[in-house]
Every structure is written in C-alpha cells, then in structure tokens.
Design a protein around this motif. Structure first.
Motif, PDB file in Angstrom:
ATOM      1  N   MET A  61       0.844  -1.190   0.000  1.00 58.69           N
ATOM      2  CA  MET A  61       0.000   0.000   0.000  1.00 58.69           C
ATOM      3  C   MET A  61       0.882   1.243   0.000  1.00 58.69           C
ATOM      4  SD  MET A  61      -2.998   0.944   2.629  1.00 58.69           S
ATOM      5  CE  MET A  61      -3.482   2.616   2.851  1.00 58.69           C
ATOM      6  N   ILE A  62       0.561   2.166  -0.858  1.00 56.29           N
ATOM      7  CA  ILE A  62       1.317   3.405  -0.979  1.00 56.29           C
ATOM      8  C   ILE A  62       0.752   4.425   0.001  1.00 56.29           C
ATOM      9  CG2 ILE A  62       1.972   5.278  -2.524  1.00 56.29           C
ATOM     10  CD1 ILE A  62       1.723   3.305  -4.842  1.00 56.29           C
ATOM     11  N   THR A  63       1.648   5.128   0.694  1.00 56.81           N
ATOM     12  CA  THR A  63       1.254   6.198   1.613  1.00 56.81           C
ATOM     13  C   THR A  63       2.030   7.461   1.260  1.00 56.81           C
ATOM     14  OG1 THR A  63       2.997   5.818   3.237  1.00 56.81           O
ATOM     15  CG2 THR A  63       0.989   4.466   3.443  1.00 56.81           C
ATOM     16  N   ASN A  64       1.756   8.531   1.982  1.00 56.37           N
ATOM     17  CA  ASN A  64       2.479   9.792   1.781  1.00 56.37           C
ATOM     18  C   ASN A  64       3.963   9.656   2.077  1.00 56.37           C
ATOM     19  OD1 ASN A  64       0.468  11.576   0.874  1.00 56.37           O
ATOM     20  ND2 ASN A  64      -0.305  11.828   2.947  1.00 56.37           N
ATOM     21  N   LEU A  65       4.330   8.678   2.902  1.00 52.85           N
ATOM     22  CA  LEU A  65       5.734   8.485   3.264  1.00 52.85           C
ATOM     23  C   LEU A  65       6.472   7.572   2.289  1.00 52.85           C
ATOM     24  CD1 LEU A  65       5.316   8.098   7.125  1.00 52.85           C
ATOM     25  CD2 LEU A  65       5.866  10.162   5.821  1.00 52.85           C
ATOM     26  N   SER A  66       5.744   6.946   1.374  1.00 54.64           N
ATOM     27  CA  SER A  66       6.367   6.064   0.394  1.00 54.64           C
ATOM     28  C   SER A  66       7.237   6.874  -0.561  1.00 54.64           C
ATOM     29  CB  SER A  66       5.293   5.329  -0.421  1.00 54.64           C
ATOM     30  OG  SER A  66       4.480   4.539   0.397  1.00 54.64           O
ATOM     31  N   VAL A  67       8.214   6.192  -1.124  1.00 53.64           N
ATOM     32  CA  VAL A  67       9.077   6.779  -2.150  1.00 53.64           C
ATOM     33  C   VAL A  67       8.849   5.967  -3.416  1.00 53.64           C
ATOM     34  CG1 VAL A  67      11.465   7.211  -2.831  1.00 53.64           C
ATOM     35  CG2 VAL A  67      10.769   7.559  -0.463  1.00 53.64           C
ATOM     36  N   VAL A  68       8.571   6.668  -4.516  1.00 53.57           N
ATOM     37  CA  VAL A  68       8.282   5.990  -5.771  1.00 53.57           C
ATOM     38  C   VAL A  68       9.315   6.360  -6.829  1.00 53.57           C
ATOM     39  CG1 VAL A  68       5.807   5.840  -5.304  1.00 53.57           C
ATOM     40  CG2 VAL A  68       6.691   7.802  -6.559  1.00 53.57           C
ATOM     41  N   ASP A  80      -5.482  23.976  -8.701  1.00 54.70           N
ATOM     42  CA  ASP A  80      -6.467  24.400  -7.711  1.00 54.70           C
ATOM     43  C   ASP A  80      -7.302  23.175  -7.324  1.00 54.70           C
ATOM     44  OD1 ASP A  80      -8.106  25.901  -6.067  1.00 54.70           O
ATOM     45  OD2 ASP A  80      -9.392  26.568  -7.722  1.00 54.70           O
ATOM     46  N   VAL A  81      -6.859  22.509  -6.265  1.00 51.92           N
ATOM     47  CA  VAL A  81      -7.518  21.279  -5.828  1.00 51.92           C
ATOM     48  C   VAL A  81      -7.432  21.205  -4.307  1.00 51.92           C
ATOM     49  CG1 VAL A  81      -5.394  19.936  -6.116  1.00 51.92           C
ATOM     50  CG2 VAL A  81      -7.593  18.760  -6.134  1.00 51.92           C
ATOM     51  N   GLU A  82      -8.469  20.622  -3.703  1.00 55.94           N
ATOM     52  CA  GLU A  82      -8.459  20.455  -2.249  1.00 55.94           C
ATOM     53  C   GLU A  82      -7.441  19.385  -1.866  1.00 55.94           C
ATOM     54  OE1 GLU A  82     -12.336  19.831  -0.605  1.00 55.94           O
ATOM     55  OE2 GLU A  82     -13.234  21.317  -1.946  1.00 55.94           O
ATOM     56  N   LYS A  83      -6.819  19.577  -0.722  1.00 58.51           N
ATOM     57  CA  LYS A  83      -5.736  18.697  -0.281  1.00 58.51           C
ATOM     58  C   LYS A  83      -6.171  17.241  -0.179  1.00 58.51           C
ATOM     59  CE  LYS A  83      -2.216  18.294   3.300  1.00 58.51           C
ATOM     60  NZ  LYS A  83      -1.637  18.852   4.515  1.00 58.51           N
ATOM     61  N   ASP A  84      -7.335  16.971   0.432  1.00 61.47           N
ATOM     62  CA  ASP A  84      -7.761  15.583   0.611  1.00 61.47           C
ATOM     63  C   ASP A  84      -8.144  14.917  -0.709  1.00 61.47           C
ATOM     64  OD1 ASP A  84      -9.901  17.364   0.682  1.00 61.47           O
ATOM     65  OD2 ASP A  84     -11.132  16.084   1.937  1.00 61.47           O
ATOM     66  N   VAL A  85      -8.724  15.692  -1.630  1.00 61.17           N
ATOM     67  CA  VAL A  85      -9.057  15.167  -2.953  1.00 61.17           C
ATOM     68  C   VAL A  85      -7.764  14.846  -3.717  1.00 61.17           C
ATOM     69  CG1 VAL A  85     -10.098  15.723  -5.191  1.00 61.17           C
ATOM     70  CG2 VAL A  85     -11.273  16.342  -3.071  1.00 61.17           C
ATOM     71  N   CYS A  86      -6.805  15.755  -3.623  1.00 62.83           N
ATOM     72  CA  CYS A  86      -5.507  15.566  -4.266  1.00 62.83           C
ATOM     73  C   CYS A  86      -4.841  14.294  -3.766  1.00 62.83           C
ATOM     74  CB  CYS A  86      -4.619  16.786  -4.000  1.00 62.83           C
ATOM     75  SG  CYS A  86      -2.939  16.615  -4.601  1.00 62.83           S
ATOM     76  N   GLU A  87      -4.809  14.133  -2.468  1.00 62.86           N
ATOM     77  CA  GLU A  87      -4.149  12.962  -1.874  1.00 62.86           C
ATOM     78  C   GLU A  87      -4.829  11.666  -2.304  1.00 62.86           C
ATOM     79  OE1 GLU A  87      -3.458  11.180   2.567  1.00 62.86           O
ATOM     80  OE2 GLU A  87      -3.069  13.310   2.268  1.00 62.86           O
ATOM     81  N   LYS A  88      -6.151  11.635  -2.249  1.00 64.79           N
ATOM     82  CA  LYS A  88      -6.904  10.437  -2.638  1.00 64.79           C
ATOM     83  C   LYS A  88      -6.640  10.081  -4.099  1.00 64.79           C
ATOM     84  CE  LYS A  88     -11.698   8.992  -3.393  1.00 64.79           C
ATOM     85  NZ  LYS A  88     -11.622   9.015  -4.857  1.00 64.79           N
ATOM     86  N   ASP A  89      -6.750  11.059  -4.990  1.00 59.25           N
ATOM     87  CA  ASP A  89      -6.561  10.813  -6.414  1.00 59.25           C
ATOM     88  C   ASP A  89      -5.118  10.421  -6.732  1.00 59.25           C
ATOM     89  OD1 ASP A  89      -9.229  11.393  -6.756  1.00 59.25           O
ATOM     90  OD2 ASP A  89      -8.904  13.351  -7.685  1.00 59.25           O
ATOM     91  N   LEU A  90      -4.157  11.072  -6.076  1.00 58.67           N
ATOM     92  CA  LEU A  90      -2.746  10.754  -6.287  1.00 58.67           C
ATOM     93  C   LEU A  90      -2.449   9.321  -5.880  1.00 58.67           C
ATOM     94  CD1 LEU A  90       0.222  11.373  -6.908  1.00 58.67           C
ATOM     95  CD2 LEU A  90       0.387  12.410  -4.618  1.00 58.67           C
ATOM     96  N   LEU A  91      -2.911   8.931  -4.704  1.00 61.63           N
ATOM     97  CA  LEU A  91      -2.654   7.569  -4.228  1.00 61.63           C
ATOM     98  C   LEU A  91      -3.316   6.527  -5.128  1.00 61.63           C
ATOM     99  CD1 LEU A  91      -2.920   8.096  -0.363  1.00 61.63           C
ATOM    100  CD2 LEU A  91      -0.843   7.838  -1.746  1.00 61.63           C
ATOM    101  N   GLU A  92      -4.504   6.829  -5.629  1.00 67.10           N
ATOM    102  CA  GLU A  92      -5.187   5.917  -6.553  1.00 67.10           C
ATOM    103  C   GLU A  92      -4.384   5.757  -7.843  1.00 67.10           C
ATOM    104  OE1 GLU A  92      -9.234   7.028  -7.352  1.00 67.10           O
ATOM    105  OE2 GLU A  92      -9.840   6.752  -5.267  1.00 67.10           O
ATOM    106  N   VAL A 118       7.924   1.015  -5.578  1.00 65.50           N
ATOM    107  CA  VAL A 118       7.702   1.710  -4.304  1.00 65.50           C
ATOM    108  C   VAL A 118       8.742   1.256  -3.292  1.00 65.50           C
ATOM    109  CG1 VAL A 118       6.102   2.135  -2.413  1.00 65.50           C
ATOM    110  CG2 VAL A 118       5.240   1.872  -4.743  1.00 65.50           C
ATOM    111  N   GLN A 119       9.291   2.228  -2.564  1.00 62.46           N
ATOM    112  CA  GLN A 119      10.178   1.953  -1.452  1.00 62.46           C
ATOM    113  C   GLN A 119       9.626   2.677  -0.238  1.00 62.46           C
ATOM    114  OE1 GLN A 119      14.088   3.195  -2.577  1.00 62.46           O
ATOM    115  NE2 GLN A 119      14.158   1.850  -4.347  1.00 62.46           N
ATOM    116  N   GLU A 120       9.719   2.062   0.907  1.00 59.91           N
ATOM    117  CA  GLU A 120       9.231   2.701   2.149  1.00 59.91           C
ATOM    118  C   GLU A 120      10.363   3.424   2.830  1.00 59.91           C
ATOM    119  OE1 GLU A 120       6.027   2.962   2.917  1.00 59.91           O
ATOM    120  OE2 GLU A 120       5.546   1.722   1.211  1.00 59.91           O
TER     121      GLU A 120
END
Length: 92
Positions: free
Chosen positions: A1-8, A65-77, A90-92
């Motif tokens: 699972m990819i998170t904000n702390l992951s390195v891609v 111009d995008v909301e932070k939570d929408v950005c994060e959800k779409d990016l992770l998807e 992906v590297q942790e």
C-alpha cells in the motif's frame, strides 16, 4: 500500500512519449499503451528518480487548484494503478 511516506520511482519496464499536455506510456512487460491526462502527465514527469509521495502531492497543490484531501486520494489511486501495471516501484 502506498502512503504519503512512500518513495516511488519509474521502472525501466516502460517508455513514454509526451503528447501536448498528456503522456502515453508503453508497458514493456504487457505491450499495452496507457494514457495519462494533463494532471497524470504532470505526476509522471515529476517522478524523476526517487520521489517521496508527499513531495508529489505538494507540487500538485502548488500547480493546480484542488483540495488537499481530494488531491491525496486521487494521487494515491493513480500511483496504486501505476504500481499494479508495473510502471513504478515503491520503497518505504
């Protein structure tokens, strides 16, 4: 699972071509072409070497111009989808 702390990073299992503001990627393992819209192309082109997901998100928030939570959800998807297709690692 990819998170904000992951390195891609991109794998060497694809080639891509920029077409105006979009990107077309050829997966070398499956021979399938994948198209990315302008935001997806921005993300793909931002991944140069190893990049922290949090840094990608910050760059998107500065550029679009995008909301932070929408950005994060779409990016992770998107990143999960690219990972499933073998186009990024992906590297942790």
């Amino acid at each position: 699972m990819i998170t904000n702390l992951s390195v891609v990073s991109k794998t060497n299992k694809s080639v891509h071509c920029d077409l105006e503001d979009e990107v077309v990627i050829l997966g070398l393992d499956d021979g399938v072409y994948y198209g990315l819209n302008p935001v997806g192309a921005f993300i793909w082109n931002y991944i140069q070497g190893l990049v922290k997901v949090e840094d990608i998100k910050d760059a998107i928030l500065e550029e679009y111009d995008v909301e932070k939570d929408v950005c994060e959800k779409d990016l992770l998807e998107l990143l999960e989808d690219l990972l499933d297709k073998g186009l990024i690692e992906v590297q942790e």
